[in-house]
Design a protein around this motif. Structure first.
Motif, PDB file in Angstrom:
ATOM      1  N   ALA A   1       5.077  28.052  62.539  1.00 54.49           N
ATOM      2  CA  ALA A   1       4.505  26.999  61.690  1.00 54.49           C
ATOM      3  C   ALA A   1       5.476  26.576  60.596  1.00 54.49           C
ATOM      4  O   ALA A   1       5.592  25.384  60.273  1.00 54.49           O
ATOM      5  N   ARG A   2       6.169  27.553  60.020  1.00 47.00           N
ATOM      6  CA  ARG A   2       7.125  27.234  58.956  1.00 47.00           C
ATOM      7  C   ARG A   2       8.274  26.390  59.494  1.00 47.00           C
ATOM      8  O   ARG A   2       8.672  25.377  58.893  1.00 47.00           O
TER       9      ARG A   2
ATOM     10  N   ALA B   1      11.088  21.122  60.193  1.00 46.36           N
ATOM     11  CA  ALA B   1      11.586  20.113  61.134  1.00 46.36           C
ATOM     12  C   ALA B   1      10.881  18.781  60.946  1.00 46.36           C
ATOM     13  O   ALA B   1      11.515  17.715  60.964  1.00 46.36           O
ATOM     14  N   ARG B   2       9.590  18.822  60.751  1.00 50.58           N
ATOM     15  CA  ARG B   2       8.833  17.572  60.585  1.00 50.58           C
ATOM     16  C   ARG B   2       9.159  16.890  59.255  1.00 50.58           C
ATOM     17  O   ARG B   2       9.153  15.660  59.169  1.00 50.58           O
TER      18      ARG B   2
ATOM     19  N   VAL C   1      18.142  24.248  54.734  1.00 54.95           N
ATOM     20  CA  VAL C   1      17.277  24.807  55.775  1.00 54.95           C
ATOM     21  C   VAL C   1      17.296  26.324  55.717  1.00 54.95           C
ATOM     22  O   VAL C   1      16.251  26.987  55.820  1.00 54.95           O
ATOM     23  N   ARG C   2      18.458  26.916  55.508  1.00 52.01           N
ATOM     24  CA  ARG C   2      18.566  28.380  55.490  1.00 52.01           C
ATOM     25  C   ARG C   2      17.783  28.984  54.321  1.00 52.01           C
ATOM     26  O   ARG C   2      17.239  30.089  54.431  1.00 52.01           O
ATOM     27  N   THR C   3      17.710  28.269  53.199  1.00 50.43           N
ATOM     28  CA  THR C   3      16.921  28.747  52.061  1.00 50.43           C
ATOM     29  C   THR C   3      15.448  28.864  52.440  1.00 50.43           C
ATOM     30  O   THR C   3      14.749  29.783  52.001  1.00 50.43           O
ATOM     31  N   ARG C   4      14.977  27.917  53.298  1.00 50.86           N
ATOM     32  CA  ARG C   4      13.570  27.954  53.716  1.00 50.86           C
ATOM     33  C   ARG C   4      13.362  28.822  54.941  1.00 50.86           C
ATOM     34  O   ARG C   4      12.247  29.278  55.200  1.00 50.86           O
TER      35      ARG C   4
ATOM     36  N   ALA D   1      11.090  15.060  65.520  1.00 52.75           N
ATOM     37  CA  ALA D   1      10.429  16.264  65.007  1.00 52.75           C
ATOM     38  C   ALA D   1      10.280  17.312  66.095  1.00 52.75           C
ATOM     39  O   ALA D   1      10.501  18.511  65.856  1.00 52.75           O
ATOM     40  N   GLU D   2       9.912  16.887  67.304  1.00 46.56           N
ATOM     41  CA  GLU D   2       9.764  17.832  68.408  1.00 46.56           C
ATOM     42  C   GLU D   2      11.096  18.475  68.759  1.00 46.56           C
ATOM     43  O   GLU D   2      11.193  19.694  68.950  1.00 46.56           O
ATOM     44  N   GLY D   3      12.140  17.667  68.844  1.00 48.18           N
ATOM     45  CA  GLY D   3      13.450  18.209  69.169  1.00 48.18           C
ATOM     46  C   GLY D   3      13.969  19.167  68.112  1.00 48.18           C
ATOM     47  O   GLY D   3      14.515  20.233  68.435  1.00 48.18           O
ATOM     48  N   LEU D   4      13.786  18.824  66.843  1.00 49.03           N
ATOM     49  CA  LEU D   4      14.256  19.686  65.765  1.00 49.03           C
ATOM     50  C   LEU D   4      13.438  20.971  65.674  1.00 49.03           C
ATOM     51  O   LEU D   4      13.983  22.041  65.373  1.00 49.03           O
ATOM     52  N   THR D   5      12.128  20.869  65.934  1.00 44.10           N
ATOM     53  CA  THR D   5      11.292  22.079  65.942  1.00 44.10           C
ATOM     54  C   THR D   5      11.759  23.047  67.011  1.00 44.10           C
ATOM     55  O   THR D   5      11.904  24.256  66.775  1.00 44.10           O
TER      56      THR D   5
END
Length: 220
Positions: free
Chosen positions: A94-95, A100-101, A151-154, A205-209
């Motif tokens: 979920a995170r 990604a979204r 991104v790495r921070t999250r 969003a789907e591809g990045l997820t």
């Protein structure tokens, strides 16, 4: 155009000219795609001869690459705010999906950035000098590193290398997804007959997820 404008030599005057050229480029980009804008049209918009524009930029392509740099930096500032503070891991991915979204949604609001990213490798990087290319690629790498760090921070499970891979993946996916989701009129009609053109934000969003979740799963 004024003779005084042509003869200006002081650093602040040079910077003013560059700013005027970039502003003219942005105005034109708001009206038509980058591929449809010639150096002649750009020079006419800013009130300079083509040769004078080339005193301040390597080429037409270099002008648009500098516009891209400004858009990219502005987007990273927006993305940092949109991502908010880091959160603990959640069930499933979920995170990762939320990160990604958020990236996809903020990019979807920046049509100019997406168009310039999609034109970067096949068009804009084809007519620039080695000196300009070195500077541009160094700054582009810094932007990529910043995106990976955000991104790495999250998602701290990512290694630095995996975060960099994801950041490069954002560029690659936008480069392919943007023109595919924004076809010419004829292609749009043909695609509609076969079910329609893919929606950019949802597909990105789907591809990045999938990419981010896959990198996390490999790190566990």
């Amino acid at each position: 155009m004024s003779a005084g404008f042509q003869r200006a030599r002081r650093p602040e005057q040079v910077e003013a000219r560059r700013t005027a050229i970039l502003a003219a480029a942005r105005e034109l980009l708001a009206q038509r795609p980058v591929a449809d804008i010639s150096l002649r049209e750009l020079s006419c918009r800013v009130g300079l001869a083509k040769s004078n524009v080339l005193r301040y930029f390597d080429s037409r392509e270099a002008v648009f690459l500098e516009v891209l740099e400004g858009e990219w930096t502005d987007w990273l500032d927006e993305l940092e705010r949109a991502l908010g503070d880091p959160t603990p891991p959640e069930p499933g991915f979920a995170r990762e999906e939320r990160v990604a979204r958020t990236i996809a949604a903020t990019l979807d609001r920046r049509r100019l950035l997406c168009e310039l990213i999609s034109s970067m490798a096949p068009v804009l990087e084809r007519n620039i000098s080695l000196e300009f290319a070195r500077g541009f690629k160094r700054r582009a790498a810094a932007n990529t590193e910043r995106l990976g760090a955000l991104v790495r921070t999250r998602v701290p499970e990512l290694s630095a290398g995996a975060a960099r891979h994801f950041a490069l993946g954002v560029v690659v996916l936008v480069s392919g997804a943007w023109p595919y989701a924004n076809p010419t009129d004829a292609v749009a009609v043909a695609a509609a007959e076969l079910g329609g053109v893919p929606e950019f934000a949802a597909g990105l969003a789907e591809g990045l997820t999938n990419l981010l979740a896959g990198l996390v799963a490999r790190a566990r």
